[in-house]
Design an enzyme around this catalytic site. Structure first.
Site, mmCIF file in Angstrom:
data_model
loop_
_atom_site.group_PDB
_atom_site.id
_atom_site.type_symbol
_atom_site.label_atom_id
_atom_site.label_comp_id
_atom_site.label_asym_id
_atom_site.label_seq_id
_atom_site.Cartn_x
_atom_site.Cartn_y
_atom_site.Cartn_z
ATOM 1 N N ASP A 80 0.828 -1.210 0.000
ATOM 2 C CA ASP A 80 0.000 0.000 0.000
ATOM 3 C C ASP A 80 0.862 1.260 0.000
ATOM 4 O OD1 ASP A 80 0.823 -0.741 2.630
ATOM 5 O OD2 ASP A 80 -0.649 0.612 3.500
ATOM 6 N N GLU A 143 0.205 -1.212 5.838
ATOM 7 C CA GLU A 143 1.249 -0.652 6.697
ATOM 8 C C GLU A 143 0.995 0.820 6.991
ATOM 9 O OE1 GLU A 143 5.055 1.255 7.846
ATOM 10 O OE2 GLU A 143 3.818 1.735 6.128
HETATM 11 ZN ZN LIG Z 1 6.601 2.436 3.998
#
Ligand SMILES: [Zn+2]
Length: 439
Positions: A80, A143
């Site tokens: 992401d 994340e």
């Molecule tokens: Zn990162």
């Protein structure tokens, strides 16, 4: 897979806008689906020969069986990216190559590492290479919003009894312009990271009409609380990894600074004061920081707030603890009408040792980037790798890409781009790392 195919794969993945947002309803699921399809298309051998476990919604955990499972390693990256900000010179999801650079959101954070790892593995598989140790690839899908992907990957590894020898995630880089006067790029490897903790301060009152205010209402109390916090830094010091960083940079520093840096361990108080005086960034290397980020009061200009709040984002230094920091906030605010709600809490990560695994990273840096000075450092930002500290004492944070200061500042900002040659050096670095795993 040749160099061109690796570069094309990075371009293709940058073009897929896998933007993480906190509200799961607003996530572009189709983009994440497409990314996984594209990854499979670009890296057929990896998908054919490695065992894949899906983790969370779109997280991937690959297992590459090596000659032995005695000292498994985990290579991490995340799928992401953060949303686009500011005005870009080239389209953020264009993946364009302009003057030798690949442009786009995620080139540095963290699709460069993702494709770097995959390209290294793909070429090794094509050569019939078998790693000396089991290699796990853990690619998280959330994340950037502190999602559950990495935690679930750790659960899966634990369930399988995997105790990694070391874990490598994003973080440091081959950083040029790392320190004033130091010409050599520093290959900074994060050996720990600060803990991210957030609290919300809240004061409730009676509200009412703005024509009849009482003294020290909710907004005024919040204002007093946050100015108290702002004025009361916690104790500062320079932790061991930072001393080692200075010691190593010192040999390449201007003559005037050399003694201070090389002897950093013996002049800690002087160094601490110098860093605090040098500005907010160096100061953050020495202590826990408090950023007052959000504020709210009344909904209208002529209304007294019934509730006032302030958000405080805290980055906890190695040596401090969540409990100690909350106690500091309570003591500093010194007002029992200010409620302190803990929104998230993370301790700083333990310091990973600088033993054989660290030395392997260093050697690989020296081999691929002969001009760079490998060094440990304390990461200011958080990575998914912190969750792996639960199953592994050696967690390192390093992406093998040359980055200028401007490039490092473009992460989570605008004009993110990675040199084509820098990317290919990174692929070579991951390849050499896997080849260099000891029996
Ligand atoms: Zn990162």
């Amino acid at each position: 897979m040749d160099d061109d195919a690796a570069v094309a794969a990075l371009q293709a993945l940058v073009r897929i806008p896998t933007v993480s947002v906190r509200d799961p309803e607003k996530v572009d699921v189709a983009a994440f689906d497409e990314l996984l399809v594209e990854l499979k298309r670009r890296f057929p051998l990896l998908h054919e020969r490695l065992e894949l476990t899906r983790v969370d919604t779109h997280g991937l955990l690959f297992h590459w069986a090596g000659a032995t499972a005695a000292h498994p390693v985990v290579l991490m990256a995340h799928l992401d990216v953060v949303p686009v900000e500011g005005t870009w010179q080239h389209p953020p999801f264009g993946g364009d190559i302009v003057d030798g650079d690949i442009w786009g959101r995620g080139t540095l954070d963290d699709k460069g590492s993702l494709i770097g790892i995959c390209a290294a593995v793909e070429t090794l598989l094509a050569d019939g290479f078998v790693p000396a140790q089991d290699v796990w690839l853990s690619f998280g899908c959330n994340e950037e919003v502190s999602g559950t992907s990495a935690v679930l990957a750790v659960d899966e590894l634990r369930r399988r009894g995997v105790e990694p020898w070391f874990v490598l995630d994003e973080g440091g880089a081959i950083a040029s312009e790392a320190f004033p006067g130091v010409a050599a790029p520093i290959g900074v490897i994060g050996v720990t990271e600060k803990g991210v903790t957030s609290v919300e301060l809240r004061v409730e009152g009676r509200g009412g009409h703005a024509s009849t205010p009482a003294r020290l209402g909710p907004t005024a109390r919040i204002a007093r609380a946050i100015t108290r916090i702002d004025r009361s830094p916690m104790a500062a010091s320079v932790p061991a990894p930072t001393i080692e960083l200075f010691r190593r940079m010192g040999r390449h520093a201007p003559l005037a600074l050399r003694p201070l840096m090389i002897n950093a361990g013996r002049v800690k108080p002087v160094l601490t004061r110098a860093l605090i005086a040098a500005g907010p960034e160096p100061a953050a290397m020495t202590r826990t920081t408090f950023a007052i980020t959000t504020l709210s009061g009344a909904p209208a200009l002529n209304v007294i707030a019934a509730t006032a709040t302030a958000g405080v984002n805290i980055r906890i230094m190695i040596g401090d603890t969540v409990a100690g920091v909350l106690e500091h906030v309570r003591r500093t605010v010194d007002d029992d009408q200010v409620h302190i709600d803990v929104v998230e809490q993370n301790e700083p990560s333990p310091i990973s040792p600088m033993d054989e695994a660290f030395e392997l990273l260093e050697q690989t840096i020296t081999e691929v980037f002969p001009d760079a000075v490998p060094a440990p450092y304390v990461m200011m930002a958080a990575t998914d790798s912190r969750f792996f500290c639960a199953i592994c004492p050696r967690v390192y944070r390093f992406a093998p890409f040359r980055m200028t200061k401007a490039q490092r500042e473009s992460i989570h900002s605008y004009d993110e781009h990675l040199g084509v040659d820098a990317f290919l050096d990174g692929v070579r670095w991951y390849r050499r790392l896997i080849e260099g795993l000891p029996a």
